[in-house]
Design a protein around this motif. Structure first.
Motif, mmCIF file in Angstrom:
data_model
loop_
_atom_site.group_PDB
_atom_site.id
_atom_site.type_symbol
_atom_site.label_atom_id
_atom_site.label_comp_id
_atom_site.label_asym_id
_atom_site.label_seq_id
_atom_site.Cartn_x
_atom_site.Cartn_y
_atom_site.Cartn_z
ATOM 1 N N ILE A 76 -41.284 -124.711 37.489
ATOM 2 C CA ILE A 76 -42.028 -123.505 37.843
ATOM 3 C C ILE A 76 -41.848 -122.500 36.701
ATOM 4 C CG2 ILE A 76 -42.236 -121.611 39.490
ATOM 5 C CD1 ILE A 76 -41.008 -123.469 41.603
ATOM 6 N N ALA A 87 -35.684 -123.156 40.203
ATOM 7 C CA ALA A 87 -37.097 -123.045 39.840
ATOM 8 C C ALA A 87 -37.395 -123.830 38.553
ATOM 9 C CB ALA A 87 -37.491 -121.584 39.674
ATOM 10 N N VAL A 103 -41.255 -119.055 45.378
ATOM 11 C CA VAL A 103 -40.026 -118.763 44.641
ATOM 12 C C VAL A 103 -39.166 -117.755 45.411
ATOM 13 C CG1 VAL A 103 -39.117 -117.797 42.490
ATOM 14 C CG2 VAL A 103 -41.121 -119.297 42.424
#
Length: 452
Positions: free
Chosen positions: A189, A184, A166
Motif C-alpha cells: 500500500i 501497510a 489503512v
C-alpha cells in the motif's frame, strides 16, 4: 498499306535494338556522349525492298519495246548509289538512342546486378510534419488532452490507496504507528508514515482515546480476514473521474515533428597517373572505367560534383577534357595525388557529403611510396569508397606492384576496392567490382549474366 505498316514496324524494331549497354561501355564510342546525355548507337536492321529478278525465264508479261528482257542487265537508275562523285565526301547519318544519367544508372543496375542506394547527407530543408511530438510546455491550444488524462490517471493509480482500510490498522490491539506502517508496506500500500501519524492524531482527537487503547481487531490477520481493501480503479469507477487529482506536471503539449530533408549529394575525386609509362592504350582503359561510373553516380545522386587530378611525381588538378588525354614524361609518386585529394576534400565535409576517391594507373610507383605514404593516407581520408584501377593491357608489368600492395593492406576494408583491367573485356567487371563494394554487396569472381 501492308508495306507501309511493315516498314514502320521494322523501323521501330531497329530503334529498340540499340547497342548492348555492356558492349557500348567496353567497345563503343564514349566520346559522343556528354555528362548529361548518353548516346548509344542503334543497331541497323535491313528494311524490306523489291529487287529485280534476274532469272532467265520466259513467260507471260515479258517487257517489249525497250523494256529489259529476261537475263538482260538493268541500267542503274538515279538514286541507286552509282552517281558520279568522290567517295567519302559526306558522312553517313547514324541513329542513336539517347538516355539521361538516371536512366543509364537504372539500366546499369539491371545489367550488372548493382543496387546502390545513396544516402542523403546535407540537410537542405526542415519542414513540420504531423503533431506527433510532445513537450512539457506549449500554447494552451496544443494541449494533448488524451496524454494529459492518461498521465494523471496513471499517476493516480500508482499513488492512490484505500485510506479507510489503512485507518483500520490503527484499531488493531497494541498496534502503534510504526506497526501500521510496516503492515501497510508488506501489503504494498503506497502510504507514507506521515499520513499514518496524521490519521492517528485525527482519531485520537475524534474519539478522545489514545490509539494504543483501540482494540477493534486482535491482530492484522483478523483485520485482513474481515475486511477487503478497495482497489483504486474500483473506487474511481464508483466515485467518477472527477476525483482524479490532475496536476500541471501531467500536462503535455503537441508539437509538430521536425522532418529533415537531406540532399543525396556526392563528390567524386578522379585520380589518374599521367607519367611517361601511361601510354594511349592504358589511358583509354581508364576512360572506359571512369566515364560510365561518372554517368552512373550522376544518375544516382541529386547533386554530383567531379574533380580531376593527374599526377606524375607531382600532382595537379585539371578539367575533365584534360584528364583523359594529358600525358607527361615524368616519374610516378602516387602519394602526391592523395595529398591533393585530402586538400580538396576539406571543401566537402564528410558529415555533409558522400565522398568517392577513384584512382587509376599502371600500378607503377616509386620506391616504398605505396606502403609508407599512400596506404596511410587512404586510411586517414574518410570516404564512402576508395578504389584503385590497375590498367595493364596484356597483363601486369614487372614493376606494377601498387595494386597488390593496396590489396594486401586494405583488402579486408569494406570501403576499399581494387580492380584490374587488361583489356576492354574487363571493363564491366571492374565497374561491378568497384560499385558493388560501395553498396555493401560482396563482389564475386564468378561470371555474371549480362542482359542485352
Amino acid at each position: 498499306m501492308g508495306i507501309t505498316r511493315d516498314r514502320k514496324r521494322f523501323r521501330e524494331v531497329g530503334e529498340q535494338r540499340r547497342e548492348d549497354l555492356a558492349e557500348f561501355i567496353s567497345h563503343g564510342d564514349l566520346g559522343g556522349s556528354g555528362p548529361d546525355r548518353i548516346r548509344i548507337p542503334i543497331k541497323l536492321v535491313d528494311l524490306p525492298e523489291f529487287v529485280y529478278d534476274r532469272r532467265e525465264a520466259g513467260g507471260v508479261g515479258q517487257g517489249q519495246q525497250g523494256q529489259p528482257q529476261p537475263g538482260q542487265p538493268v541500267d542503274p537508275q538515279p538514286g541507286d548509289g552509282d552517281e558520279d562523285g568522290d567517295p567519302g565526301e559526306e558522312g553517313g547519318e547514324h541513329e542513336y538512342y539517347e538516355m539521361d544519367p538516371e536512366e543509364f544508372a537504372a539500366e546499369l543496375d539491371e545489367a550488372l546486378g548493382l543496387d546502390l542506394d545513396p544516402k542523403g547527407k546535407r540537410v537542405t530543408e526542415e519542414v513540420e510534419g504531423d503533431y506527433t511530438d510532445v513537450a512539457r510546455a506549449g500554447p494552451r491550444g496544443t494541449l494533448d488532452v488524451d496524454e494529459f488524462f492518461k498521465r494523471g490517471l496513471k499517476r493516480h493509480l500508482a499513488t492512490d490507496f484505500d485510506g479507510d482500510y489503512v485507518r483500520e490498522g490503527l484499531f488493531v490491539a497494541d498496534a502503534d504507528v510504526d506497526d501500521v506502517f510496516t503492515w501497510a508496506r508488506t501489503k504494498r500500500i503506497p502510504v507514507s508514515r506521515a499520513w499514518i501519524v496524521d490519521a492517528a492524531a485525527e482519531l485520537e482527537t475524534e474519539l478522545e482515546t489514545p490509539t494504543s487503547a483501540l482494540d477493534r481487531w486482535e491482530s492484522f490477520d483478523e483485520l485482513e480476514r474481515e475486511l477487503q481493501m478497495e482497489p483504486a480503479h474500483a473506487r474511481i469507477g464508483r466515485e467518477g473521474f472527477r476525483t482524479v487529482p490532475f496536476r500541471r506536471e501531467d500536462e503535455r503539449f503537441r508539437h509538430p515533428e521536425i522532418i529533415e530533408r537531406r540532399e543525396r549529394n556526392v563528390v567524386v575525386i578522379n585520380v589518374r597517373d599521367a607519367s611517361g609509362s601511361m601510354r594511349e592504350a592504358k589511358r583509354e582503359l581508364v576512360e572506359r572505367v571512369f566515364t560510365p561510373m561518372d554517368w552512373y553516380l550522376t544518375g544516382k545522386y541529386d547533386e554530383a560534383e567531379f574533380r580531376y587530378i593527374v599526377h606524375d611525381a607531382d600532382a595537379w588538378e585539371v578539367d575533365r577534357e584534360e584528364f583523359f588525354g594529358i600525358r607527361s614524361g615524368g616519374g610516378t609518386r602516387i602519394s602526391s595525388a592523395y595529398a591533393l585529394v585530402a586538400e580538396i576534400l576539406e571543401e566537402y565535409p564528410f558529415a555533409e557529403w558522400n565522398r568517392y576517391v577513384f584512382a587509376a594507373g599502371d600500378s607503377e610507383n616509386s620506391g616504398t611510396d605505396t606502403a609508407d605514404s599512400v596506404i596511410p593516407m587512404m586510411e586517414s581520408i574518410e570516404a564512402n569508397l576508395h578504389a584503385y584501377v590497375e590498367t595493364q593491357p596484356g597483363g601486369s608489368g614487372p614493376n606494377a606492384r601498387h595494386a597488390d600492395e593496396v590489396e594486401r593492406a586494405l583488402g579486408d576494408a569494406d570501403n576499399v576496392a581494387v580492380a584490374r583491367v587488361g583489356g576492354p573485356e574487363d571493363v564491366t567487371d571492374a565497374i561491378y567490382e568497384i560499385l558493388s563494394t560501395e553498396d555493401g554487396a560482396e563482389a564475386t569472381s564468378e561470371p555474371r549474366e549480362v542482359s542485352p
